[in-house]
Motif scaffolding. Structure first.
Motif, short mmCIF file in Angstrom:
data_model
loop_
_atom_site.label_atom_id
_atom_site.label_comp_id
_atom_site.label_asym_id
_atom_site.label_seq_id
_atom_site.Cartn_x
_atom_site.Cartn_y
_atom_site.Cartn_z
N PHE A 57 3.59 24.86 48.98
CA PHE A 57 3.14 26.25 48.91
C PHE A 57 1.66 26.26 48.54
CE2 PHE A 57 7.66 26.63 48.17
CZ PHE A 57 8.00 27.80 48.83
N HIS A 58 0.87 27.05 49.26
CA HIS A 58 -0.54 27.24 48.96
C HIS A 58 -0.78 28.73 48.83
CE1 HIS A 58 -1.33 23.02 49.73
NE2 HIS A 58 -0.64 23.15 50.85
N GLU A 59 -0.89 29.19 47.57
CA GLU A 59 -1.02 30.62 47.29
C GLU A 59 0.14 31.39 47.92
OE1 GLU A 59 -4.94 32.01 48.23
OE2 GLU A 59 -5.88 30.53 46.92
N GLY A 60 1.33 30.82 47.85
CA GLY A 60 2.53 31.45 48.37
C GLY A 60 2.83 31.14 49.82
N ALA A 61 1.84 30.71 50.58
CA ALA A 61 2.03 30.44 52.01
C ALA A 61 2.50 29.01 52.24
CB ALA A 61 0.73 30.68 52.77
N GLU A 116 2.17 26.50 55.30
CA GLU A 116 1.51 26.31 56.60
C GLU A 116 2.38 25.57 57.61
OE1 GLU A 116 -1.38 27.59 57.61
OE2 GLU A 116 -1.84 28.47 55.67
N TYR A 136 1.11 40.11 57.20
CA TYR A 136 1.17 38.73 56.72
C TYR A 136 1.06 37.76 57.88
CZ TYR A 136 3.02 40.92 52.50
OH TYR A 136 3.19 41.72 51.41
N GLN A 167 2.35 32.86 55.60
CA GLN A 167 2.73 33.71 54.46
C GLN A 167 4.18 34.16 54.58
OE1 GLN A 167 -0.54 36.45 55.06
NE2 GLN A 167 -1.44 35.88 53.08
N MET A 202 7.04 32.65 44.87
CA MET A 202 5.78 31.92 44.94
C MET A 202 4.63 32.85 45.35
SD MET A 202 6.71 28.97 43.96
CE MET A 202 5.45 27.79 44.38
N THR A 203 4.96 34.00 45.95
CA THR A 203 3.96 34.99 46.35
C THR A 203 3.99 36.19 45.43
OG1 THR A 203 4.20 34.34 48.67
CG2 THR A 203 3.19 36.48 48.25
N GLU A 218 5.51 37.14 41.97
CA GLU A 218 6.16 36.56 40.79
C GLU A 218 7.40 37.31 40.32
OE1 GLU A 218 4.99 35.63 36.20
OE2 GLU A 218 3.43 35.45 37.70
#
Length: 157
Positions: free
Chosen positions: A30-34, A36, A90, A94, A104-105, A107
């Motif tokens: 996960f990268h800031e909720g996303a 890839e 989105y 995302q 994760m996106t 909370e």
């Protein structure tokens, strides 16, 4: 003889075809909720995504969300945001992250983590009243997540 040749050809084809890879729930990045990278080695199927979203025993997204493109859904929920136009709000990455684990996106989200196997707070073991031992299976598998994401990416204004 011909049957052996066909069998050998089929075996060679199967050996040469790469097995679809699947990212395990613990290995999802996960990268800031996303998220890839796709979770499965096969592209998502939007039609199968609709089935996951509208089936009680699977994702059952429509228990909380409304989707105008699915007017025949019985008892659509309205306690979560409408999914109309979600692909405009989105990115695919995302959406994948939100479906896999919305916390994760967002909370404080009450949306279930559909692709998670551990870190739960005392989940029960069926209807026994006892805490489950070990890891639980994810609610949806990797391909089902990709199928839902494929459908969500079609929902544009």
């Amino acid at each position: 003889m011909t049957r052996r040749l066909w069998s050998a050809a089929l075996a060679a084809l199967c050996a040469a075809t790469p097995v679809a890879s699947e990212t395990a729930p613990k290995d999802v990045a996960f990268h800031e909720g996303a998220v890839e990278a796709p979770l499965s080695g096969a592209p998502g199927n939007p039609e199968a995504g609709v089935t996951v979203m509208t089936t009680n025993a699977l994702g059952n997204c429509v228990a909380c969300h409304t989707v105008a493109a699915l007017p025949d859904v019985q008892f659509p929920g309205n306690i979560a945001p409408a999914l109309d136009g979600v692909a405009d709000r989105y990115s695919e990455a995302q959406l994948r992250g939100i479906v896999a684990n919305a916390k994760m996106t967002f909370e404080g989200s009450f949306m279930p983590a559909f692709y998670k196997t551990d870190g739960f707070i005392r989940p029960g073991d069926g209807f026994t009243g006892k805490a489950a031992e070990g890891e639980l299976p994810p609610i949806l598998n990797a391909q089902q997540i990709e199928d839902v994401v494929a459908y969500l990416t079609t929902l544009k204004e």
